[in-house]
Motif scaffolding. Sequence first.
Motif, mmCIF file in Angstrom:
data_model
loop_
_atom_site.group_PDB
_atom_site.id
_atom_site.type_symbol
_atom_site.label_atom_id
_atom_site.label_comp_id
_atom_site.label_asym_id
_atom_site.label_seq_id
_atom_site.Cartn_x
_atom_site.Cartn_y
_atom_site.Cartn_z
ATOM 1 N N LYS A 190 -6.311 -30.962 43.732
ATOM 2 C CA LYS A 190 -7.399 -30.377 44.525
ATOM 3 C C LYS A 190 -8.400 -29.639 43.636
ATOM 4 O O LYS A 190 -9.613 -29.857 43.722
ATOM 5 C CB LYS A 190 -6.818 -29.408 45.577
ATOM 6 N N THR B 51 -8.828 -29.914 40.453
ATOM 7 C CA THR B 51 -9.484 -30.847 39.544
ATOM 8 C C THR B 51 -10.623 -31.581 40.252
ATOM 9 O O THR B 51 -11.704 -31.768 39.685
ATOM 10 C CB THR B 51 -8.460 -31.860 38.979
ATOM 11 N N LEU C 246 -1.158 -38.492 33.016
ATOM 12 C CA LEU C 246 -1.231 -38.026 34.405
ATOM 13 C C LEU C 246 -2.549 -38.394 35.057
ATOM 14 O O LEU C 246 -3.616 -38.134 34.517
ATOM 15 C CB LEU C 246 -1.052 -36.501 34.416
ATOM 16 N N GLN D 77 -10.286 -20.762 42.164
ATOM 17 C CA GLN D 77 -8.938 -20.452 42.643
ATOM 18 C C GLN D 77 -8.481 -19.102 42.085
ATOM 19 O O GLN D 77 -7.916 -18.288 42.795
ATOM 20 C CB GLN D 77 -7.968 -21.564 42.226
ATOM 21 N N ASN E 74 0.958 -28.343 45.692
ATOM 22 C CA ASN E 74 0.556 -27.878 44.367
ATOM 23 C C ASN E 74 0.551 -29.019 43.366
ATOM 24 O O ASN E 74 1.471 -29.832 43.347
ATOM 25 C CB ASN E 74 1.547 -26.818 43.865
ATOM 26 N N GLY E 75 -0.474 -29.071 42.550
ATOM 27 C CA GLY E 75 -0.544 -30.109 41.535
ATOM 28 C C GLY E 75 -1.071 -31.419 42.080
ATOM 29 O O GLY E 75 -1.085 -32.428 41.383
ATOM 30 N N ALA E 76 -1.543 -31.432 43.328
ATOM 31 C CA ALA E 76 -2.032 -32.677 43.930
ATOM 32 C C ALA E 76 -3.365 -33.108 43.319
ATOM 33 O O ALA E 76 -3.748 -34.273 43.429
ATOM 34 C CB ALA E 76 -2.189 -32.496 45.434
HETATM 35 N N1 LIG Z 1 -7.064 -29.145 31.899
HETATM 36 C C1 LIG Z 1 -5.916 -29.768 32.210
HETATM 37 N N2 LIG Z 1 -5.165 -30.315 31.225
HETATM 38 C C2 LIG Z 1 -4.014 -30.935 31.536
HETATM 39 N N3 LIG Z 1 -3.526 -31.076 32.771
HETATM 40 C C3 LIG Z 1 -4.237 -30.548 33.780
HETATM 41 C C4 LIG Z 1 -5.463 -29.860 33.551
HETATM 42 N N4 LIG Z 1 -5.944 -29.440 34.743
HETATM 43 C C5 LIG Z 1 -5.066 -29.847 35.666
HETATM 44 N N5 LIG Z 1 -4.035 -30.503 35.099
HETATM 45 C C6 LIG Z 1 -2.930 -31.119 35.811
HETATM 46 O O1 LIG Z 1 -3.459 -31.920 36.823
HETATM 47 C C7 LIG Z 1 -2.656 -31.829 37.996
HETATM 48 C C8 LIG Z 1 -3.535 -31.385 39.156
HETATM 49 O O2 LIG Z 1 -3.865 -30.021 38.977
HETATM 50 P P1 LIG Z 1 -4.773 -29.227 39.988
HETATM 51 O O3 LIG Z 1 -5.999 -29.992 40.201
HETATM 52 O O4 LIG Z 1 -4.905 -27.844 39.496
HETATM 53 O O5 LIG Z 1 -3.876 -29.254 41.304
HETATM 54 P P2 LIG Z 1 -3.990 -28.382 42.627
HETATM 55 O O6 LIG Z 1 -5.237 -27.593 42.582
HETATM 56 O O7 LIG Z 1 -3.970 -29.387 43.723
HETATM 57 O O8 LIG Z 1 -2.774 -27.512 42.661
HETATM 58 C C9 LIG Z 1 -1.539 -30.870 37.691
HETATM 59 O O9 LIG Z 1 -0.406 -31.621 37.332
HETATM 60 C C10 LIG Z 1 -2.043 -30.105 36.524
HETATM 61 O O10 LIG Z 1 -0.985 -29.684 35.695
#
Ligand SMILES: Nc1ncnc2c1ncn2[C@@H]1O[C@H](COP(=O)(O)OP(=O)(O)O)[C@@H](O)[C@H]1O
Lengths: 336, 249
Positions: free
Chosen positions: B44, B46, B18, B87, B40-42
């Motif tokens: 942000k 991260t 991913l 968050q 969601n999951g974009a």
């Molecule tokens: N520590 C991690 N390990 C594996 N996957 C992660 C981790 N952190 C985030 N993800 C994945 O990265 C993607 C982006 O997550 P995230 O940044 O939380 O999105 P948002 O804040 O925009 O909702 C998601 O698909 C999430 O499942």
Amino acid sequence: MTAAAVQAPARRWSREARVNTALSLGLLAVPLLAMAAGEPFWVTLATRAAILALAGVGLNLALGYGGLVSFGHAAFFGLGGYAAGVLASHGMSGRPIVTWPLEIGGTTQMLAIWPVAVAAAALGALVIGALSLRTTGVFFIMITLAFGQMAFYFMVSWPAYGGEDGLPTYVRSRFPGVNTMAPLQFFAIAYGWLMLALWLSWRIAGSRLGLALQAARQNRQRLAAVGIRPKSVLLGAFVLSGALTGLAGALYTDLNRFVSPAMLSWQTSGELLVLVILGGVGRLFGPVAGAMLFIALEHLLGGISDYWQFFLGAMLLMVVLFARGGIMGALAGRDG
Amino acid sequence: MAEPVLRAERLSRGFGALRAVDEVTLELRPGEIHALIGPNGAGKSTLIRLIAGEVRPDAGQVLLLGRDVSRLDVARRARMGLGRTFQVSSVAPDFSVLQNVALAVLGSRGGVFGLWRNVMRDEALTGPAREAIADAGLSGRGSVPAAALSHGERRKLEIAMALALQPRLLLLDEPMAGMGVEGAAELGALLSRLRTRVPILLVEHDMDAVFALSDRVSVLAEGRLIASGTGAEIRADADVRRVYLGEAA
Ligand SMILES: Nc1ncnc2c1ncn2[C@@H]1O[C@H](COP(=O)(O)OP(=O)(O)O)[C@@H](O)[C@H]1O
Ligand SMILES: [Mg+2]
């Protein structure tokens, strides 16, 4: 656990303060009454309790305030113990400890022994802490246990200081103006150190380091996000913790006039954990209450049954399951 | 134009296959609220974590106040003036509000190497802490344990902690989530007041709040920055309507 520790000391005479005073006076009363009753053995028990409590006060800094479950504090207890034993035995024999690059001899003066014991334990804690703090949770427990076992086997297999038979020192080291061989006078030294360590621990808990340390226990992510490195704080506390436990180890050698690898065994680490948890994790006087109960149980139950540790284990289980504040929680309330 | 306080330069971070954040370049300028939106999951959160230093990037760099901080840890970046909220609210639950905020003052000024003075009696710590508490709208709640705060109050506590850092920029990850209409409006007013003091990178789901508050909006989808502009431009952007606003409507 308690937030009260870092608040400004309460103006009113809190329930916890009363319990603490009662424990201090209780521990002081035992040897005095014992001497009056002509039972010097009880003085020795009280001294043992004071020394274990001191070691527990050290452990409580890491475990109680920092949330670091160290299963290796026997290493610091033993380092302090061997520092005292080695210095004293060389002090008596007159043989130097090392002759190169410069000659260093032993000593039988407690005032010279203590700083060495504290420094040795602190150094040990710095090394072990720096390596162990790369991990958290169960891994931290396991790695501290592993370091403790390394120290244990090292002393077992090092023949110069008695190996697994241990090292007798025959007489206690000296302290100006005190007859250290008199049970009550030696108790006074141990008790004095305990009180000093409690005071120190109280000051630390309320200090800047104490605030950061207790934050590290609760939420390392948050601590880092406000600009404080959790690992540095925890390592600082771990070193102070090991140093205090090392001082207790030095006193323990003098109490027994003997030091052996048993001081470094995992059982010793376990006992220190048990007495802090029994007494009340993160409570200033938790280790005092825990050590007094531990010694009382060991003496009373140990006489009745070889399986006294089974009962101890059962009590520990009860504390963990039903009375998370330990003895201090039961006596002084959940949050003091 | 004034030099940006923050510049993320082609930041990338993957988790397994991913691509959570994919070559994102983004700036935060003095005096602005820059909103970051996306489904969601974009990626942000991260991206916020990459900027704060909690996650290491696979590629790209982070410039804070013109300085490359890619090799600095979280605490170091915080001391440079990066304040953030999470968050999922992240505070020390056993501490009172005042203790939590005093901790942040400690982090930004002086550090932890005082062993003697009682912290809660140290006016150099509690003074700025009380100020930050008042700024965040929590006056009178200083002695309440953080664990006893309402959801909205805990959000404000996080903002108070960020403000106590004397921040040069704020990263707020969905500060209004779960706050209710009234709480969100109150927080919106607070952010609006803060704007002149410190620029804010605001991750937010509430579109009304985003368009009302922000000077610029960037849109993230599947780790990629697909649009960046004023609120009006973003509303008009066809891509954005398709991946995001369309969904929300
Ligand atoms: N520590 C991690 N390990 C594996 N996957 C992660 C981790 N952190 C985030 N993800 C994945 O990265 C993607 C982006 O997550 P995230 O940044 O939380 O999105 P948002 O804040 O925009 O909702 C998601 O698909 C999430 O499942
Ligand atoms: Mg998110």
